[in-house]
Motif scaffolding. Structure first.
Motif, mmCIF file in Angstrom:
data_model
loop_
_atom_site.group_PDB
_atom_site.id
_atom_site.type_symbol
_atom_site.label_atom_id
_atom_site.label_comp_id
_atom_site.label_asym_id
_atom_site.label_seq_id
_atom_site.Cartn_x
_atom_site.Cartn_y
_atom_site.Cartn_z
ATOM 1 N N CYS A 160 -35.378 0.688 -4.302
ATOM 2 C CA CYS A 160 -35.705 1.076 -2.948
ATOM 3 C C CYS A 160 -35.949 -0.229 -2.361
ATOM 4 C CB CYS A 160 -36.739 1.927 -2.723
ATOM 5 S SG CYS A 160 -36.492 2.479 -0.823
ATOM 6 N N GLY A 201 -38.992 -0.153 -0.269
ATOM 7 C CA GLY A 201 -40.260 0.064 -0.896
ATOM 8 C C GLY A 201 -40.845 -1.272 -1.328
ATOM 9 N N CYS A 258 -34.657 4.866 -2.037
ATOM 10 C CA CYS A 258 -35.194 6.268 -2.643
ATOM 11 C C CYS A 258 -34.743 7.397 -1.528
ATOM 12 C CB CYS A 258 -36.715 6.297 -2.752
ATOM 13 S SG CYS A 258 -37.421 6.192 -1.245
ATOM 14 N N CYS A 296 -42.326 5.225 -1.517
ATOM 15 C CA CYS A 296 -41.065 6.007 -2.034
ATOM 16 C C CYS A 296 -41.248 7.153 -2.752
ATOM 17 C CB CYS A 296 -40.354 5.037 -3.028
ATOM 18 S SG CYS A 296 -40.106 3.510 -2.251
ATOM 19 N N HIS A 330 -36.951 7.194 1.889
ATOM 20 C CA HIS A 330 -36.435 6.366 2.729
ATOM 21 C C HIS A 330 -35.195 6.479 3.310
ATOM 22 C CE1 HIS A 330 -40.197 3.780 1.435
ATOM 23 N NE2 HIS A 330 -40.359 4.007 2.598
HETATM 24 ZN ZN LIG Z 1 -38.441 4.064 -0.967
#
Ligand SMILES: [Zn+2]
Length: 379
Positions: A24, A27, A94, A34, A97
């Motif tokens: 991600c 993240g 992810c 995440c 997100h």
């Molecule tokens: Zn994430």
């Protein structure tokens, strides 16, 4: 496809799979905040945009890509079909997100608010960042433990052209070793460029994240324009504009060489442009996003937007064809509105800059046809 082409695609597919990067981008290293697994995130929205571009029920869009020629000696541009479930996706977010960052442009009508434009730009930069992370890894896989080894010294590099021209003779095994050295050298240069691009794109993503999440002042600005008529054409891309819509250089050759050797450390020096194009609510929308320090580009876009409707549409088409790899087109729209000669010209404009970003091909085709022949029931 012949057997060689099938093998070529298979090998390429395997290498790309090995080089895939799943993580991600929002993240960071800690994957902070995440939740859920890493998803195949769409850079061009599936539900609202791609579904409207795909021909009724088929769920497929056209994109411009390259395929090996029958004799395997070159790559040729083609309009290819791809399902909208897969097209334009990347494994860079992810589930949480992907949903939460893009909600204000996915589930809300586009009204060109500052935040919506920031989010569109962020997605284009994130997609490009992810593509560069994968290209960098692909270089590392190709080079293996030779990455940091300087095994092709400059005096041999200088001699290679003379050997290839037959002006200097060397035993065949030396020539072979030198050709391999030259190929590896190209991969090392590409690896370095990826590192520069990654550093710049991370900075752009951080800047835009600050604006989106915390209303921090951004060092990037947008020029937004919309055309009458929802043309089934969309793109989400990041590119370096060496030329304006008319084929005039706006980054000098000297600057181009300098940019290849070093990276911009401040956002204000960056030349990257994020471009989003999409049809929504009866209009075709264009968002150009660029550094506030890039006055030359801003001037070029303002010149373009002052043109009459016909020339403006052709200028925007030239930009899209030369710079936008991640673009989707309605298959029927392309087949019904353009002659075979025009379709060939579209493919050629696309392929010229894929091989060499500083080779701009100026055309006179308007990709944004006003009277759309596809009936509304199919769109
Ligand atoms: Zn994430």
């Amino acid at each position: 496809m012949n057997q060689d082409q099938i093998e070529f695609n298979k090998t390429l597919g395997q290498k790309q799979k090995e080089a895939s990067v799943k993580g991600c981008l929002r993240g960071g290293d800690e994957q902070a905040g995440c939740a859920g697994k890493i998803v195949q995130a769409h850079s061009i929205q599936r539900g609202k945009i791609l579904a409207s571009i795909a021909d009724g029920g088929s769920g497929k869009v056209y994109y411009l890509g390259l395929a090996p020629a029958d004799d395997m000696t070159s790559m040729i541009p083609e309009f290819k079909l791809e399902g909208i479930k897969k097209f334009s996706t990347f494994s860079g977010f992810c589930g949480w997100h992907d949903k939460s960052i893009f909600q204000p442009i996915e589930d809300v009508v586009f009204t060109a608010t500052a935040k919506q434009k920031d989010i569109y730009a962020y997605r284009a930069a994130a997609k490009e960042l992810h593509a560069n992370l994968e290209s960098k890894r692909l270089c590392e896989i190709q080079l293996g433990d030779k990455l940091g080894v300087e095994d092709f010294p400059p005096h041999l590099q200088a001699m290679l052209p003379l050997i290839l021209q037959g002006l200097v003779e060397v035993p065949p095994f030396i020539k072979k070793a030198m050709l391999e050295g030259a190929a590896k050298q190209q991969i090392k240069i590409r690896h370095k460029q990826c590192e520069h691009n990654i550093a710049e794109l991370r900075q752009i993503c951080d800047d835009l994240t600050g604006a989106i999440d915390h209303d921090h002042p951004s060092e990037f600005e947008h020029v937004y324009h919309s055309l009458e008529g929802a043309c089934p054409v969309a793109c989400c891309t990041s590119y370096i504009p060496y030329f304006d819509h008319d084929g005039n250089r706006i980054i000098s050759e000297q600057d181009e060489r300098r940019m290849a050797l070093s990276r911009a450390t401040r956002c204000l020096e960056m030349k990257n442009v994020m471009l989003n194009v999409f049809p929504e609510a009866g209009r075709t929308h264009f968002i150009f996003t660029f550094s506030k320090g890039n006055q030359t580009f801003k001037d070029a876009i303002e010149r373009l937007l002052k043109l009459d409707n016909g020339s403006l549409r052709i200028g925007l088409s030239n930009i899209l064809l030369n710079y936008a790899e991640n673009s989707a087109y309605g298959p029927n729209y392309i087949e019904e509105n353009f002659s075979p000669e025009q379709i060939t010209a579209l493919k050629e404009a696309f392929s010229s800059t894929v091989f060499d970003p500083s080779a701009f091909r100026k055309g006179s085709i308007n990709l944004f046809v006003e009277a759309i022949s596809v009936p509304p029931s199919n769109r």
